[in-house]
Write a protein that holds these residues in place. Structure first.
Motif, mmCIF file in Angstrom:
data_model
loop_
_atom_site.group_PDB
_atom_site.id
_atom_site.type_symbol
_atom_site.label_atom_id
_atom_site.label_comp_id
_atom_site.label_asym_id
_atom_site.label_seq_id
_atom_site.Cartn_x
_atom_site.Cartn_y
_atom_site.Cartn_z
ATOM 1 N N PRO A 19 3.793 -15.837 -2.615
ATOM 2 C CA PRO A 19 3.635 -16.476 -1.307
ATOM 3 C C PRO A 19 4.772 -17.443 -0.975
ATOM 4 O O PRO A 19 5.295 -18.139 -1.846
ATOM 5 N N LEU A 20 5.143 -17.478 0.304
ATOM 6 C CA LEU A 20 6.087 -18.459 0.835
ATOM 7 C C LEU A 20 5.446 -19.075 2.073
ATOM 8 O O LEU A 20 5.086 -18.354 3.010
ATOM 9 N N ILE A 21 5.279 -20.395 2.066
ATOM 10 C CA ILE A 21 4.598 -21.090 3.156
ATOM 11 C C ILE A 21 5.603 -21.931 3.938
ATOM 12 O O ILE A 21 6.445 -22.617 3.356
ATOM 13 N N ILE A 22 5.498 -21.877 5.262
ATOM 14 C CA ILE A 22 6.343 -22.661 6.158
ATOM 15 C C ILE A 22 5.482 -23.726 6.819
ATOM 16 O O ILE A 22 4.427 -23.416 7.375
ATOM 17 N N LYS A 23 5.938 -24.992 6.787
ATOM 18 C CA LYS A 23 5.143 -26.071 7.388
ATOM 19 C C LYS A 23 6.045 -27.163 7.962
ATOM 20 O O LYS A 23 6.829 -27.781 7.236
ATOM 21 N N ASP A 24 5.917 -27.407 9.239
ATOM 22 C CA ASP A 24 6.538 -28.561 9.901
ATOM 23 C C ASP A 24 7.992 -28.764 9.476
ATOM 24 O O ASP A 24 8.351 -29.783 8.882
ATOM 25 N N VAL A 25 8.830 -27.790 9.783
ATOM 26 C CA VAL A 25 10.233 -27.876 9.426
ATOM 27 C C VAL A 25 11.073 -27.690 10.694
ATOM 28 O O VAL A 25 10.793 -26.819 11.523
ATOM 29 N N GLY B 103 -2.618 -18.249 -0.627
ATOM 30 C CA GLY B 103 -1.462 -17.982 -1.473
ATOM 31 C C GLY B 103 -1.849 -17.762 -2.918
ATOM 32 O O GLY B 103 -1.249 -16.944 -3.632
ATOM 33 N N ASN B 104 -2.866 -18.500 -3.366
ATOM 34 C CA ASN B 104 -3.369 -18.355 -4.733
ATOM 35 C C ASN B 104 -4.324 -17.182 -4.898
ATOM 36 O O ASN B 104 -4.730 -16.867 -6.024
ATOM 37 N N ASN B 105 -4.679 -16.534 -3.799
ATOM 38 C CA ASN B 105 -5.657 -15.455 -3.834
ATOM 39 C C ASN B 105 -4.995 -14.154 -4.287
ATOM 40 O O ASN B 105 -4.853 -13.191 -3.544
ATOM 41 N N THR B 106 -4.573 -14.166 -5.517
ATOM 42 C CA THR B 106 -3.885 -13.020 -6.116
ATOM 43 C C THR B 106 -4.051 -13.063 -7.620
ATOM 44 O O THR B 106 -4.203 -14.148 -8.202
ATOM 45 N N ALA B 107 -4.041 -11.901 -8.236
ATOM 46 C CA ALA B 107 -4.095 -11.855 -9.698
ATOM 47 C C ALA B 107 -2.748 -12.209 -10.316
ATOM 48 O O ALA B 107 -2.665 -12.492 -11.511
ATOM 49 N N PHE B 108 -1.690 -12.205 -9.480
ATOM 50 C CA PHE B 108 -0.350 -12.509 -9.970
ATOM 51 C C PHE B 108 -0.103 -14.020 -9.938
ATOM 52 O O PHE B 108 -0.918 -14.784 -9.436
ATOM 53 N N GLY B 109 1.041 -14.425 -10.446
ATOM 54 C CA GLY B 109 1.403 -15.840 -10.408
ATOM 55 C C GLY B 109 2.836 -16.059 -10.833
ATOM 56 O O GLY B 109 3.106 -16.886 -11.704
ATOM 57 N N LEU B 110 3.766 -15.339 -10.195
ATOM 58 C CA LEU B 110 5.156 -15.437 -10.616
ATOM 59 C C LEU B 110 5.901 -16.534 -9.866
ATOM 60 O O LEU B 110 6.301 -17.539 -10.447
ATOM 61 N N SER B 111 6.131 -16.354 -8.560
ATOM 62 C CA SER B 111 6.902 -17.344 -7.810
ATOM 63 C C SER B 111 6.163 -17.726 -6.537
ATOM 64 O O SER B 111 5.320 -16.980 -6.021
ATOM 65 N N ALA B 112 6.497 -18.909 -6.029
ATOM 66 C CA ALA B 112 5.913 -19.407 -4.783
ATOM 67 C C ALA B 112 6.857 -20.446 -4.221
ATOM 68 O O ALA B 112 7.642 -21.062 -4.950
ATOM 69 N N GLY B 113 6.782 -20.652 -2.903
ATOM 70 C CA GLY B 113 7.678 -21.635 -2.311
ATOM 71 C C GLY B 113 7.113 -22.254 -1.057
ATOM 72 O O GLY B 113 6.217 -21.702 -0.406
ATOM 73 N N LEU B 114 7.658 -23.432 -0.733
ATOM 74 C CA LEU B 114 7.307 -24.132 0.493
ATOM 75 C C LEU B 114 8.585 -24.552 1.196
ATOM 76 O O LEU B 114 9.487 -25.134 0.583
ATOM 77 N N LEU B 115 8.673 -24.237 2.489
ATOM 78 C CA LEU B 115 9.747 -24.736 3.333
ATOM 79 C C LEU B 115 9.122 -25.780 4.251
ATOM 80 O O LEU B 115 8.333 -25.445 5.144
ATOM 81 N N ALA B 116 9.431 -27.046 3.998
ATOM 82 C CA ALA B 116 8.797 -28.151 4.724
ATOM 83 C C ALA B 116 9.672 -29.387 4.628
ATOM 84 O O ALA B 116 10.316 -29.625 3.604
ATOM 85 N N ASP B 117 9.681 -30.212 5.698
ATOM 86 C CA ASP B 117 10.506 -31.419 5.721
ATOM 87 C C ASP B 117 9.876 -32.584 4.960
ATOM 88 O O ASP B 117 10.584 -33.453 4.463
#
Length: 489
Positions: A252-258, A398-412
């Motif tokens: 998952p990659l999440i975008i928030k207030d950027v 984003g956590n709703n997966t059996a995987f758990g390799l990479s994740a990111g947030l783009l936020a200020d």
């Protein structure tokens, strides 16, 4: 016509199994052909590695390191040849395969540093003796390599394993045998003793013969979660064998207030579509806030995705992405897109198969907001978008997966990142950087179906050797005070 493709006990031998080939996925031309290793040849390779283990592990670590440094120099000297080979076999553009060879060179110094820091010798004083922590190699280990980084990723297992004193039987991907052959010839030129590094080329039967062999002491695997889980089941009840699994992700990659929309879109493109989406760390799921700012980001992402350059590995004007590894892989992505659309997904950018007989596809984007879709890793340039209003709900999804390799947030807001970091489940977590980026001085791996807690990269030294604790004194001595009830007559 076949040629000697098996490297066993320092000799190049023709395979005794069935014929297979390697095809340039960008133009469907055969670039390599050979015969797979038979079970008997796998047996020979393991025997050669076993016979070489004691003399190799008895060498000083300095002499083993010196050989890996010779290999690094040969990689540097042959960088363009190897980069071109990787590009022809994978379809990746030359700008990217050159960075892959550069990473292979850099792996040597990093592995040496990791060996000393994580598995070196530690001495502690104690009354009348000294306490030591040392490390020993496991013995004969199998290394299974993937096709997406056919030079760099096997190298990440092989180099630290050799430095630690193990001997190896290497099974490359059947889709990239030429890259493996070129690489092994450089190891041979570096002066590696006979039997220390062996290679058995082949398809599924060759891999099974190696993985099932009772005389291997461990197996280091990079590849799909499906195959990795089969290996995990196979090694169940065998605690004496070390198993290191580096597998995929539904990241998952999440975008928030950027505010910097252009930078956000750039990092999304780099996260989702680099290497034609054939990196295990690629973003598969993108979470964008509902509302005007999210609409702006999504609109710019759609137009920028349509503008991505797709082309041949050696185009003078280098493309961003080249071909996928095969036409089969490309058609698999088209099929995955169709299935998601039938489940209710909305196509924002259609992924298309550009040319029959090749692996070329254009990147695709689907809006899957509010629909229930399978938890699958689609290994290619297909990005699924979720619109959200609640940050915590986005993290939960984003956590709703059996995987758990990479994740990111783009936020200020750094506070948003700290909140995200505390709740997200992944082995690689980035802030305001593409999630395909990782530090070579850090561990690389994930949890759940992404691995088995055997992180590679800087931590590969950990699974290449086992710790030995010792209490040592120069002579036996009688303590001043004997234990109660004990008399020496």
């Amino acid at each position: 016509m076949t040629h000697p493709i098996q490297f066993i006990n320092g000799q190049w031998l023709e395979g005794q199994g069935s014929a297979f080939n390697s095809v340039n996925p960008a133009n469907n031309t055969e670039i390599w052909q050979g015969n797979a290793a038979s079970e008997q040849q796998v047996e020979q390779a393991i025997k050669a590695a076993r016979n070489a283990f004691t003399p190799w592990s008895s060498q000083s670590v300095e002499s083993r390191i010196a050989l890996t440094e010779k290999f690094a120099q040969l990689l540097t000297d042959n960088k363009e040849t190897l980069a071109t080979t990787i590009a022809q076999e994978t379809g990746k553009p030359l700008w990217e395969t050159r960075t892959e060879v550069g990473a292979m060179v850099g792996k040597i110094a990093i592995s040496v540093k990791a060996y000393h820091e994580r598995t070196g010798t530690v001495e502690n004083p104690m009354p009348g003796a000294k306490a030591f922590i040392r490390h020993k190699p496991h013995g004969v280990v199998a290394v299974f390599g993937p096709y997406n980084f056919p030079g760099h990723l096997p190298n990440g297992h092989i180099v630290p394993a050799l430095i630690a004193g193990n001997t190896i039987v290497f099974k490359p991907s059947e889709l990239t045998p030429l890259t493996a052959e070129v690489t092994l010839k450089l190891w041979q030129e570096a002066g590696l003793p006979e039997g220390v590094l062996n290679m058995v080329q082949g398809e599924v039967s060759t891999g099974k013969a190696l993985a099932n062999h009772p005389q291997i002491d461990g197996l280091f695997f990079t590849g799909s979660s499906t195959t990795g889980k089969l290996l995990h089941e196979q090694f169940g009840g065998l605690p004496g064998k070390i198993l290191a699994l580096e597998m995929g992700g539904n990241n998952p990659l999440i975008i928030k207030d950027v505010k910097n929309t252009d930078a956000v879109v750039h990092d999304i493109l780099q996260s989702a579509f680099i290497s034609a989406g054939q990196r295990c760390t690629c973003a598969r799921r993108l979470f964008i806030q509902s509302g005007e700012q999210g609409d702006t980001i999504l609109a710019k992402l759609i137009e920028s995705t349509k503008a991505i350059s797709v082309g041949y590995y050696d185009d003078e004007q280098q493309p961003f992405i080249g071909s996928m590894i095969s036409e089969k892989a490309a058609l698999g992505l088209v099929s995955a897109q169709d299935k998601l659309i039938k489940l209710g997904a909305k196509s924002l950018v259609e992924l298309t198969h550009k040319k029959a007989g090749t692996g070329f596809v254009t990147p695709g984007i689907l809006d899957v907001t509010g629909i229930d879709i399978p938890d699958e890793e689609h290994f290619g340039p297909l990005l699924k978008v979720y619109r959200y209003t609640d940050f915590d709900a986005a993290i939960d999804e984003g956590n709703n997966t059996a995987f758990g390799l990479s994740a990111g947030l783009l936020a200020d807001n750094e506070a948003d990142y700290q909140h995200f970091f505390s709740r997200i489940r992944a082995g690689i977590v980035n802030w305001n950087k593409p999630i395909t980026g990782a530090s070579s001085a850090a561990p690389f791996g994930g949890i759940g179906d992404s691995g088995n807690h055997r992180a590679s990269a800087y931590y590969a030294a950990d699974y290449c050797a086992y710790p030995v604790a010792s209490v040592e004194a120069n002579a036996v001595s009688l303590p001043e005070n004997l234990s109660p009830g004990l008399t020496i007559k």
